[in-house]
Design an enzyme around this catalytic site. Structure first.
Site, PDB file in Angstrom:
ATOM      1  N   ASP A 135      26.220  34.812 -29.163  1.00 27.89           N
ATOM      2  CA  ASP A 135      26.837  33.554 -29.611  1.00 27.89           C
ATOM      3  C   ASP A 135      26.575  32.486 -28.557  1.00 27.89           C
ATOM      4  OD1 ASP A 135      28.628  34.227 -32.069  1.00 27.89           O
ATOM      5  OD2 ASP A 135      29.127  35.794 -30.648  1.00 27.89           O
ATOM      6  N   ARG A 143      27.547  32.361 -23.961  1.00 29.55           N
ATOM      7  CA  ARG A 143      27.467  33.733 -23.442  1.00 29.55           C
ATOM      8  C   ARG A 143      26.492  33.863 -22.279  1.00 29.55           C
ATOM      9  NH1 ARG A 143      32.042  34.545 -26.108  1.00 29.55           N
ATOM     10  NH2 ARG A 143      31.791  34.983 -28.338  1.00 29.55           N
ATOM     11  N   ARG A 204      33.702  23.205 -31.716  1.00 31.49           N
ATOM     12  CA  ARG A 204      32.503  23.977 -32.044  1.00 31.49           C
ATOM     13  C   ARG A 204      31.769  23.345 -33.230  1.00 31.49           C
ATOM     14  NH1 ARG A 204      34.829  29.740 -33.143  1.00 31.49           N
ATOM     15  NH2 ARG A 204      32.613  30.279 -33.304  1.00 31.49           N
ATOM     16  N   LYS A 234      26.978  29.288 -39.581  1.00 34.16           N
ATOM     17  CA  LYS A 234      28.274  29.958 -39.736  1.00 34.16           C
ATOM     18  C   LYS A 234      29.379  28.906 -39.855  1.00 34.16           C
ATOM     19  CE  LYS A 234      28.927  30.711 -34.736  1.00 34.16           C
ATOM     20  NZ  LYS A 234      28.913  31.731 -33.673  1.00 34.16           N
ATOM     21  N   HIS A 235      30.533  29.219 -40.537  1.00 34.74           N
ATOM     22  CA  HIS A 235      30.939  30.506 -41.103  1.00 34.74           C
ATOM     23  C   HIS A 235      31.133  30.281 -42.593  1.00 34.74           C
ATOM     24  CE1 HIS A 235      32.351  30.166 -36.913  1.00 34.74           C
ATOM     25  NE2 HIS A 235      32.154  31.466 -36.812  1.00 34.74           N
ATOM     26  N   HIS A 247      40.525  35.423 -36.043  1.00 36.57           N
ATOM     27  CA  HIS A 247      40.547  36.554 -35.116  1.00 36.57           C
ATOM     28  C   HIS A 247      41.875  37.303 -35.209  1.00 36.57           C
ATOM     29  CE1 HIS A 247      37.287  34.186 -33.263  1.00 36.57           C
ATOM     30  NE2 HIS A 247      36.857  35.342 -32.805  1.00 36.57           N
ATOM     31  N   ASP A 320      30.883  38.037 -39.933  1.00 40.03           N
ATOM     32  CA  ASP A 320      31.524  37.767 -38.658  1.00 40.03           C
ATOM     33  C   ASP A 320      32.011  39.119 -38.122  1.00 40.03           C
ATOM     34  OD1 ASP A 320      32.529  36.413 -36.473  1.00 40.03           O
ATOM     35  OD2 ASP A 320      33.663  34.960 -37.649  1.00 40.03           O
TER      36      ASP A 320
END
Length: 598
Positions: A135, A143, A204, A234-235, A247, A320
């Site tokens: 990601d 990352r 984001r 995404k998403h 999440h 996801d």
């Protein structure tokens, strides 16, 4: 669960290439011949696979460690506890996974040479090259850190509004990922963020205007895929209007079908039109699209009916992460991957218990709930993607390639130039730009930055201002400053020419950051407020001399903010989302497109 001995990697790929050569001979250079060649090669690979190998190819899994074969003891223990293997090579041998996802917290991304070595070790361990993903959205979700080139995130690029810059950022990022052996990026974010309270998307997203988001998504698809890296929008079908985080919960999108088509669909349609390689699903309920109570990840009406049939998308669909609570509330971890495949998914991302998920799919095939033909449909998409991106022939990278591409002077200069155009000046009473050689105090929030992206932001901002000729002192007061921290900031502010306050998601009237700003304003020293994440903070703050938004708090954004404060760069950003009034949320304080200059 172990499959019988299979042919070597060379035998599998060599036989597949030989089997398809005849179609390419006689019509060299034609698109139809190349496509036929790819289909024949992919079919030959599939025909030599066991059902266990086929199922494994559908999974993309995490694994701890900096090395494919010799991770640190703590990472071995984590792998044994969570996956039942010691390292990436054992994971591949046992489950035949088709992809591995890198995380900084899994110790996969220490530095570029290590990442390249890990990628090569993973590819050597498999007969069929893997899609290695991460990601790397930039900004809040990063990352791979420095010395790789780092850009601001989606909303910052939305503030700049430059299609060219968005494409450049993706092209640079893609080239660097590819040099390290990362061939699939879970970016760009195609969600249209129309909810200021969205706890999981926010900065984001490129913004709240579907048309603007669509153009930037398409630009980034072209940028990433022009370097050979798989882009992932995404998403789907759109996570931008949620007040909860998938999440931890199952969000509900209340948009009507018409609203969905107008607000959420355009960026995904643009991605499909741009030739997007993969699309990631969202663990959200959208009753207007499917009233079954199943999240989109498990919804055949959404993934097959809308995405594949209505929108005409026949690329790879990836879930996801399957460990997120948004997809685990209704079904067990053995059933979720089966239902996702039945809905139209191809890749199953990061299940919490791989053995449970893998066995669930195998049981469904053996019972006839899932046919082998259905598995093969996803395999064709996945292997065709690997073929198209050159992985079947050239999966390896080199240190020389890393050194030639990653973090070059030209790339870093491009990142600074692009980020300069993202800083947005929301209010100014004439305090900015700061006159030369000012005594400054930089205080405020110092949230943890993504691994390798620098920080703390107050220290980085102070150092950058000092390098530009000011005398700047940094004082971290945190995101919830107590009275002692506020008193210390007030004391430090006395005798300075201006105070710069970094705020981070001021979301309630009781937020302690409000008390900090008020106390500093009461000193009579001009206070400049910078929102270093969501730009909405200014609506709850008063008494400031100026207000800016950077949409991020990594080093590249803090350095750009310093240049704007010092007048070395003019603020060029325009709000890509509306900032509503705190006392009257139906009215805009600053509308989309707002942004002052010098």
């Amino acid at each position: 669960m172990h499959s019988p001995p299979r042919p070597s990697r060379r035998a599998v790929l060599g036989a597949a290439a030989a089997a398809s050569t005849a179609l390419a001979v006689g019509t060299p250079g034609t698109a139809s011949a190349a496509a036929a060649h790819d289909r024949r090669r992919v079919r030959a690979i599939i025909d030599r696979m066991s059902i266990e190998e086929k199922i494994g190819q559908l999974f993309v899994m995490r694994v701890y460690g900096h090395s494919a074969t010799a991770p640190d003891p703590a990472d071995v223990a984590a792998n044994q506890a969570e996956i039942g293997v010691s390292n990436a090579a054992e994971l591949i041998a046992k489950y035949h996974v088709g992809g591995i996802i890198y995380f900084a917290w899994a110790h996969n991304t220490r530095d570029p040479h290590q990442i390249a070595d890990l990628s090569n070790g993973i590819q050597r361990a498999s007969r069929i090259p893997l899609l290695i993903s991460t990601d790397q959205e930039h900004g809040a979700v990063t990352r791979v850190g420095s010395p790789a080139t780092l850009f601001p995130g989606g909303m910052a690029l939305g503030a700049a509004g430059s299609v060219r810059d968005a494409r450049t950022a993706a092209a640079v990022a893609g080239a660097e990922l590819a040099a390290m052996g990362i061939n699939q990026d879970y970016a760009p974010v195609a969600d249209v963020n129309v909810n200021p309270a969205n706890p999981v998307i926010g900065v984001r997203s490129f913004g709240a205007d579907p048309k603007a988001v669509a153009s930037l998504v398409a630009a980034q698809v072209a940028g990433y895929q022009g370097t050979g890296v798989v882009a992932t929008a995404k998403h789907f079908p759109g996570h931008g209007d949620t007040g909860t985080d998938s999440h931890f919960e199952l969000p509900v999108i209340a948009h009507s079908l018409e609203e969905w088509r107008r607000l959420d669909a355009p960026p995904f349609r643009a991605a499909v039109a741009a030739g997007i390689d993969s699309i990631m699903t969202a663990h959200i309920l959208v009753p207007a699209l499917d009233d079954s109570g199943d999240p989109a990840t498990l919804s055949r009406p959404i993934l097959t009916g809308i995405l594949r049939e209505e929108m005409g998308y026949d690329g790879v669909v990836v879930t996801d992460a399957l460990g997120m609570e948004g997809v685990r509330q209704k079904y067990g971890d053995d059933r979720v991957p089966v239902l996702a495949l039945k809905a139209g998914v191809d890749q199953l991302l990061n299940p919490p218990l791989l053995e449970t998920a893998w066995q669930g799919v195998l049981a469904a095939v053996r019972s006839g709930e899932l046919t082998e033909e259905r598995i093969d449909q996803s395999l064709v998409r996945i292997l065709t993607l690997k073929e198209r991106r050159g992985l079947l022939d050239h999966p390896y990278v080199t240190h020389r390639g890393v050194d030639r591409v990653v973090g070059t002077r030209a790339h870093l200069a491009a990142a600074d130039r692009i980020t300069d155009g993202t800083v947005t000046l929301l209010a100014n009473n004439g305090t900015l730009p700061l006159p030369a050689r000012r005594r400054l105090l930089v205080v405020g929030a110092d949230p943890a930055a993504p691994s390798g992206t620098g920080g703390p932001p107050t220290a980085v901002l102070a150092a950058a201002l000092t390098a530009l000729g000011h005398r700047a002192q940094a004082l971290s007061t945190g995101t919830a400053p107590g009275q002692a921290a506020i008193d210390a900031a007030v004391a430090a502010a006395r005798g300075t020419d201006a105070v710069v306050v970094a705020t981070y998601n001021v979301t309630a009237a009781t937020d302690r950051q409000i008390a900090l700003v008020r106390a500093l304003a009461a000193t009579g020293v001009p206070v400049v407020q910078i929102a270093i994440r969501n730009p909405y903070d200014v609506a709850r703050l008063d008494g400031t001399a100026a207000a800016l938004a950077t949409y991020g708090w990594t080093d590249v954004s803090m350095r750009a903010a310093a240049r704007v404060l010092a007048g070395r760069v003019r603020p060029g950003g325009k709000l890509p989302v509306a900032v509503v009034r705190a006392d009257e949320p139906t009215r805009d304080l600053y509308p989309v497109g707002w942004g002052l200059g010098y």
